[in-house]
Design an enzyme around this catalytic site. Structure first.
Site, PDB file in Angstrom:
ATOM      1  N   CYS A   1       0.836  -1.381  -0.207  1.00 17.05           N
ATOM      2  CA  CYS A   1      -0.210  -0.051  -0.121  1.00 17.05           C
ATOM      3  C   CYS A   1       0.873   1.342   0.119  1.00 17.05           C
ATOM      4  O   CYS A   1       0.596   2.453  -0.596  1.00 17.05           O
ATOM      5  CB  CYS A   1      -1.059   0.088   1.249  1.00 17.05           C
ATOM      6  SG  CYS A   1      -0.253  -0.552   2.695  1.00 17.05           S
TER       7      CYS A   1
ATOM      8  N   HIS B   1      -3.182   6.191   4.541  1.00 19.47           N
ATOM      9  CA  HIS B   1      -1.619   6.315   4.547  1.00 19.47           C
ATOM     10  C   HIS B   1      -1.123   7.738   4.532  1.00 19.47           C
ATOM     11  O   HIS B   1      -1.644   7.950   3.243  1.00 19.47           O
ATOM     12  CB  HIS B   1      -0.851   5.362   3.886  1.00 19.47           C
ATOM     13  CG  HIS B   1      -1.074   3.911   4.590  1.00 19.47           C
ATOM     14  ND1 HIS B   1      -1.858   3.400   5.532  1.00 19.47           N
ATOM     15  CD2 HIS B   1      -0.441   2.826   3.887  1.00 19.47           C
ATOM     16  CE1 HIS B   1      -1.659   2.365   5.486  1.00 19.47           C
ATOM     17  NE2 HIS B   1      -1.048   1.843   4.726  1.00 19.47           N
TER      18      HIS B   1
END
Ligand SMILES: NC(=O)c1ccc[n+]([C@@H]2O[C@H](COP(=O)([O-])OP(=O)(O)OC[C@H]3O[C@@H](n4cnc5c(N)ncnc54)[C@H](OP(=O)(O)O)[C@@H]3O)[C@@H](O)[C@H]2O)c1
Length: 343
Positions: free
Chosen positions: A130, A242
């Site tokens: 990710c 994130h």
């Protein structure tokens, strides 16, 4: 004619998101099977306005399946992806099991779409980590303009990146702090509530963690093996999204203004960069969104040709499920799947 698809890990964080995104984007599937472990057999997951009964992986017959979106961890993928691929389905895998295999393309469609053709060697395509996916989406257009020499990145990674149990751990610990209950830490090595943990995945011999190594190795494979990258990966008490503080050294000069203009036009990127209170994106605002948001673009006066930026995305979407569905769309648009049915 539509395709026959299976989503493995359909009860998990990424699997849920995959089903939502397949539906949202109207992916042409005649049949979608929701698959998970035996523990979840018979439970239900939603797919648009339909409800799918979850089937157990070991009892599912993959004959006739065109495409499998897999997000059930590395061990499951190592065992099952080759077996499924041998039955003729293309597997797009979210784990790290195949990412560094030279016979498996590692794809971010905005960055290295042409490499997807290599999937035929194993019938498997890998989805990146990710934190790498969002980083390379932002780096690619800048690399094309000014050639990146070195990247220094610090990540601020949400707990959803560690799965649904990790989200429960943050929730339960936060609650325990308020009601003065004992704090239990199972998924993380230290308490995550009201804390940050500079440790994601296992430690390696040189002192880096494997998450940090992944960012380096995957950026080289996807974007350019000549780029040097050093990362510090940190888990933060955020549920979804994130963030990354990125410092880039280029071979050629590039101003912040030029970088802003390039990123405004770049696929997958959305620039929100006002130099004022709140003129940047935070993870809370990017949850549920598809874009990779770029803020705080500025020159770094301490090195020649340096820029710093702030990059944020929904890790379950661009960091995992959305990227996987985009790869599936790439296969479809290039007629690399579905040909046998169309013929
Ligand atoms: N979360 C992210 O941001 C992110 C990003 C990139 C890649 N990934 C990768 O994606 C994968 C899944 O992550 P996640 O966050 O969705 O994890 P998760 O929420 O913990 O879900 C795991 C899923 O895998 C299934 N599963 C576990 N063991 C299985 C088995 N033996 N057979 C069949 N299914 C099994 C689980 O089914 P049950 O419910 O039946 O246990 C569940 O559906 C991991 O490899 C992860 O590294 C995650």
């Amino acid at each position: 004619m539509g395709l026959k698809i299976a989503v493995i890990g359909a009860t998990g964080n990424v699997g849920h998101e995959m089903l939502d995104i397949l539906d949202e984007r109207g992916f042409p599937a005649d049949e979608v099977a929701a698959i998970a472990s035996r523990r979840s057999q018979g439970t239900e997951v939603s797919f648009g306005d339909r409800v799918l009964k979850v089937q157990a992986l070991e009892h599912y017959d993959f004959a006739g399946t065109d495409l499998v979106l897999m997000s059930a961890g590395g061990a499951v993928s190592k065992e099952w992806s080759p077996k499924i691929a041998a039955k003729g389905a293309v597997v797009i895998d979210n784990s790290s099991a195949w990412r560094y295999d030279s016979d498996v393309p590692l794809i971010v469609p905005e960055v290295n779409a042409d490499a997807v053709e290599g999937f035929r060697r194993r019938n498997i395509i890998a989805n990146p980590n990710c934190s790498t996916a969002q980083l390379v989406v932002a780096l690619k257009p800048l690399h094309d303009r000014a050639r990146i020499r070195r990247v220094v990145v610090a990540t601020y990674q949400s707990v959803s990146g560690a799965g649904k149990d990790a989200m429960d751990e943050l929730f339960n610990q936060t609650r325990s702090v308020f009601v003065a209950d004992p704090i239990e830490a199972k998924k993380f090595s230290k308490r995550i509530a009201f804390n940050v943990i500079p440790h994601i995945d296992v430690f390696m011999e040189d002192g880096a963690t494997r998450e940090e190594w992944k960012m380096m190795a995957e950026t080289k494979k996807i974007l350019d093996p000549k780029i040097k990258l050093t990362a510090t990966c940190v888990r933060v008490p955020v549920f979804v999204g994130h963030s990354e503080a990125v410092n880039i050294e280029f071979e050629k000069p590039i101003t912040a203004e030029e970088a802003r203009d390039i990123l405004r036009e770049a696929p997958g990127c959305l620039v929100v960069d006002k130099r004022e209170d709140g003129g940047y994106v935070t993870p809370y605002e990017c949850a549920g969104e598809d874009a990779t948001y770029i803020s705080r673009i500025r020159e770094d006066p301490t090195i020649a040709n340096g820029l710093s930026l702030w990059v944020v995305t929904d890790n379950l979407r661009k960091g995992a499920a959305l990227n996987a569905v985009q790869i599936a769309e790439l296969l479809l648009n290039r007629r690399l799947i579905g040909a046998k049915k169309a013929a």
